[in-house]
Design a protein around this motif. Structure first.
Motif, PDB file in Angstrom:
ATOM      1  N   GLN A  38      50.539  46.112  47.853  1.00 35.53           N
ATOM      2  CA  GLN A  38      49.382  46.614  47.134  1.00 35.53           C
ATOM      3  C   GLN A  38      48.712  45.532  46.302  1.00 35.53           C
ATOM      4  OE1 GLN A  38      50.868  49.873  44.862  1.00 35.53           O
ATOM      5  NE2 GLN A  38      51.330  51.113  46.640  1.00 35.53           N
ATOM      6  N   SER A  39      49.149  44.289  46.438  1.00 34.92           N
ATOM      7  CA  SER A  39      48.607  43.240  45.586  1.00 34.92           C
ATOM      8  C   SER A  39      47.139  42.964  45.890  1.00 34.92           C
ATOM      9  CB  SER A  39      49.434  41.965  45.703  1.00 34.92           C
ATOM     10  OG  SER A  39      49.315  41.423  47.001  1.00 34.92           O
ATOM     11  N   VAL A  40      46.682  43.201  47.121  1.00 39.10           N
ATOM     12  CA  VAL A  40      45.275  43.038  47.456  1.00 39.10           C
ATOM     13  C   VAL A  40      44.562  44.336  47.105  1.00 39.10           C
ATOM     14  CG1 VAL A  40      43.627  42.704  49.337  1.00 39.10           C
ATOM     15  CG2 VAL A  40      45.704  41.332  49.251  1.00 39.10           C
ATOM     16  N   HIS A  41      43.518  44.210  46.303  1.00 37.52           N
ATOM     17  CA  HIS A  41      42.807  45.386  45.840  1.00 37.52           C
ATOM     18  C   HIS A  41      41.315  45.090  45.727  1.00 37.52           C
ATOM     19  CE1 HIS A  41      43.425  42.950  42.261  1.00 37.52           C
ATOM     20  NE2 HIS A  41      42.370  43.551  41.747  1.00 37.52           N
ATOM     21  N   GLU A  42      40.528  46.135  45.609  1.00 38.55           N
ATOM     22  CA  GLU A  42      39.101  45.971  45.358  1.00 38.55           C
ATOM     23  C   GLU A  42      38.868  46.094  43.862  1.00 38.55           C
ATOM     24  OE1 GLU A  42      34.709  47.762  46.508  1.00 38.55           O
ATOM     25  OE2 GLU A  42      36.493  48.718  47.329  1.00 38.55           O
ATOM     26  N   PRO A  43      38.391  45.030  43.229  1.00 36.92           N
ATOM     27  CA  PRO A  43      38.107  45.131  41.800  1.00 36.92           C
ATOM     28  C   PRO A  43      37.047  46.209  41.544  1.00 36.92           C
ATOM     29  CG  PRO A  43      38.147  42.835  42.491  1.00 36.92           C
ATOM     30  CD  PRO A  43      38.177  43.668  43.733  1.00 36.92           C
ATOM     31  N   ALA A  44      37.333  47.085  40.638  1.00 38.68           N
ATOM     32  CA  ALA A  44      36.441  48.219  40.365  1.00 38.68           C
ATOM     33  C   ALA A  44      35.144  47.762  39.696  1.00 38.68           C
ATOM     34  CB  ALA A  44      37.155  49.235  39.477  1.00 38.68           C
ATOM     35  N   ARG A  45      34.096  48.535  39.928  1.00 37.78           N
ATOM     36  CA  ARG A  45      32.816  48.269  39.261  1.00 37.78           C
ATOM     37  C   ARG A  45      33.008  48.282  37.760  1.00 37.78           C
ATOM     38  NH1 ARG A  45      27.553  50.746  41.951  1.00 37.78           N
ATOM     39  NH2 ARG A  45      27.974  50.146  44.104  1.00 37.78           N
ATOM     40  N   GLY A  46      32.333  47.358  37.098  1.00 34.66           N
ATOM     41  CA  GLY A  46      32.391  47.307  35.644  1.00 34.66           C
ATOM     42  C   GLY A  46      33.560  46.534  35.084  1.00 34.66           C
ATOM     43  N   THR A  47      34.469  46.060  35.952  1.00 40.17           N
ATOM     44  CA  THR A  47      35.620  45.312  35.439  1.00 40.17           C
ATOM     45  C   THR A  47      35.256  43.839  35.254  1.00 40.17           C
ATOM     46  OG1 THR A  47      36.486  44.827  37.648  1.00 40.17           O
ATOM     47  CG2 THR A  47      37.272  46.860  36.566  1.00 40.17           C
ATOM     48  N   ALA A  48      35.972  43.197  34.373  1.00 40.97           N
ATOM     49  CA  ALA A  48      35.748  41.774  34.127  1.00 40.97           C
ATOM     50  C   ALA A  48      36.053  40.961  35.380  1.00 40.97           C
ATOM     51  CB  ALA A  48      36.617  41.302  32.966  1.00 40.97           C
ATOM     52  N   GLU A  49      37.070  41.354  36.123  1.00 40.38           N
ATOM     53  CA  GLU A  49      37.435  40.617  37.336  1.00 40.38           C
ATOM     54  C   GLU A  49      36.271  40.622  38.335  1.00 40.38           C
ATOM     55  OE1 GLU A  49      40.974  40.435  40.698  1.00 40.38           O
ATOM     56  OE2 GLU A  49      40.553  42.356  39.714  1.00 40.38           O
ATOM     57  N   ARG A  50      35.682  41.772  38.569  1.00 38.10           N
ATOM     58  CA  ARG A  50      34.558  41.876  39.510  1.00 38.10           C
ATOM     59  C   ARG A  50      33.370  41.042  39.028  1.00 38.10           C
ATOM     60  NH1 ARG A  50      33.399  46.186  43.337  1.00 38.10           N
ATOM     61  NH2 ARG A  50      31.197  46.243  43.861  1.00 38.10           N
ATOM     62  N   SER A  51      33.054  41.158  37.770  1.00 42.07           N
ATOM     63  CA  SER A  51      31.947  40.406  37.192  1.00 42.07           C
ATOM     64  C   SER A  51      32.189  38.901  37.274  1.00 42.07           C
ATOM     65  CB  SER A  51      31.748  40.839  35.742  1.00 42.07           C
ATOM     66  OG  SER A  51      30.713  40.112  35.154  1.00 42.07           O
ATOM     67  N   ASP A  52      33.398  38.472  36.963  1.00 45.68           N
ATOM     68  CA  ASP A  52      33.735  37.045  37.015  1.00 45.68           C
ATOM     69  C   ASP A  52      33.624  36.496  38.440  1.00 45.68           C
ATOM     70  OD1 ASP A  52      34.204  37.112  34.295  1.00 45.68           O
ATOM     71  OD2 ASP A  52      36.395  37.104  34.479  1.00 45.68           O
ATOM     72  N   ILE A  53      34.063  37.264  39.420  1.00 50.03           N
ATOM     73  CA  ILE A  53      33.970  36.828  40.815  1.00 50.03           C
ATOM     74  C   ILE A  53      32.502  36.673  41.221  1.00 50.03           C
ATOM     75  CG2 ILE A  53      34.360  37.565  43.211  1.00 50.03           C
ATOM     76  CD1 ILE A  53      37.063  38.770  42.184  1.00 50.03           C
ATOM     77  N   LEU A  54      31.696  37.678  40.930  1.00 49.42           N
ATOM     78  CA  LEU A  54      30.270  37.617  41.290  1.00 49.42           C
ATOM     79  C   LEU A  54      29.558  36.481  40.558  1.00 49.42           C
ATOM     80  CD1 LEU A  54      29.394  41.422  41.417  1.00 49.42           C
ATOM     81  CD2 LEU A  54      29.747  39.861  43.349  1.00 49.42           C
ATOM     82  N   ASN A  55      29.881  36.281  39.300  1.00 53.06           N
ATOM     83  CA  ASN A  55      29.247  35.212  38.525  1.00 53.06           C
ATOM     84  C   ASN A  55      29.686  33.821  38.981  1.00 53.06           C
ATOM     85  OD1 ASN A  55      27.624  36.888  36.993  1.00 53.06           O
ATOM     86  ND2 ASN A  55      29.201  37.164  35.428  1.00 53.06           N
ATOM     87  N   THR A  56      30.816  33.724  39.662  1.00 53.04           N
ATOM     88  CA  THR A  56      31.241  32.449  40.231  1.00 53.04           C
ATOM     89  C   THR A  56      30.435  32.127  41.491  1.00 53.04           C
ATOM     90  OG1 THR A  56      33.466  32.699  39.336  1.00 53.04           O
ATOM     91  CG2 THR A  56      33.218  31.168  41.174  1.00 53.04           C
ATOM     92  N   VAL A  57      30.107  33.134  42.266  1.00 53.66           N
ATOM     93  CA  VAL A  57      29.347  32.941  43.507  1.00 53.66           C
ATOM     94  C   VAL A  57      27.855  32.736  43.217  1.00 53.66           C
ATOM     95  CG1 VAL A  57      28.714  34.006  45.720  1.00 53.66           C
ATOM     96  CG2 VAL A  57      31.026  34.296  44.815  1.00 53.66           C
ATOM     97  N   ARG A  58      27.354  33.361  42.167  1.00 54.89           N
ATOM     98  CA  ARG A  58      25.914  33.373  41.870  1.00 54.89           C
ATOM     99  C   ARG A  58      25.247  31.987  41.824  1.00 54.89           C
ATOM    100  NH1 ARG A  58      24.075  37.791  40.260  1.00 54.89           N
ATOM    101  NH2 ARG A  58      25.990  38.340  39.166  1.00 54.89           N
TER     102      ARG A  58
END
Length: 157
Positions: A38-58
């Motif tokens: 279960q270690s692979v997961h979809e970071p939920a909307r609004g989480t810091a992890e999701r935001s950090d990933i998107l802001n790294t790609v931006r």
């Protein structure tokens, strides 16, 4: 006779302790296997992890397509210090990005739109862009040794 009974009790106590330790080890192993799966997961909307990933790609996307950019997330998985995303870049509010007005203008006819794939690694207390492709016409990561080391389920195919 009483002495022989008292001698059997410590031995049965040791057996019981060994059984308990063995059962505990089996349960801990099963739990850790389940946690790894279960270690692979979809970071939920609004989480810091999701935001950090998107802001790294931006920054990479904005350098190639022009700013500002927001994303429609088609696929995002994270686990074991890795993340993989499939994104549809757009202008804020859903505006389309004209590929012919980007750095890809000369390659546009060979691309499959602006769908963007990115591989990230969490190191040094932040997400780092490791690999990316904009508008690929195939599953570029298949057969690449870099992607062979990723946890199962991180990439969509």
């Amino acid at each position: 006779m009483l002495e022989s009974l008292s001698q059997k009790r410590p031995f049965s106590s040791i057996i019981q302790t060994v059984k308990t330790l063995f059962l505990s080890a089996v349960l801990l192993t099963a739990a850790s296997i389940g946690a790894f799966a279960q270690s692979v997961h979809e970071p939920a909307r609004g989480t810091a992890e999701r935001s950090d990933i998107l802001n790294t790609v931006r920054p990479m996307v904005e350098a190639r397509l022009g700013p500002p950019v927001e994303f429609v997330v088609n696929w995002m998985r994270s686990g074991s210090g890795w993340a993989f995303v499939q994104l549809s870049p757009q202008r804020p509010g859903g505006g389309a990005i004209d590929l012919y007005r980007t750095t890809y203008a000369n390659q546009a006819e060979y691309m499959d739109g602006i769908i963007t794939f990115a591989l990230l690694r969490y190191q040094y207390d932040r997400w780092n862009l490791i690999d990316f492709a904009v508008g690929p016409t195939d599953v570029f990561w298949q057969g690449d040794p870099l992607y062979a080391q990723l946890p199962p389920g991180l990439t969509p195919y």
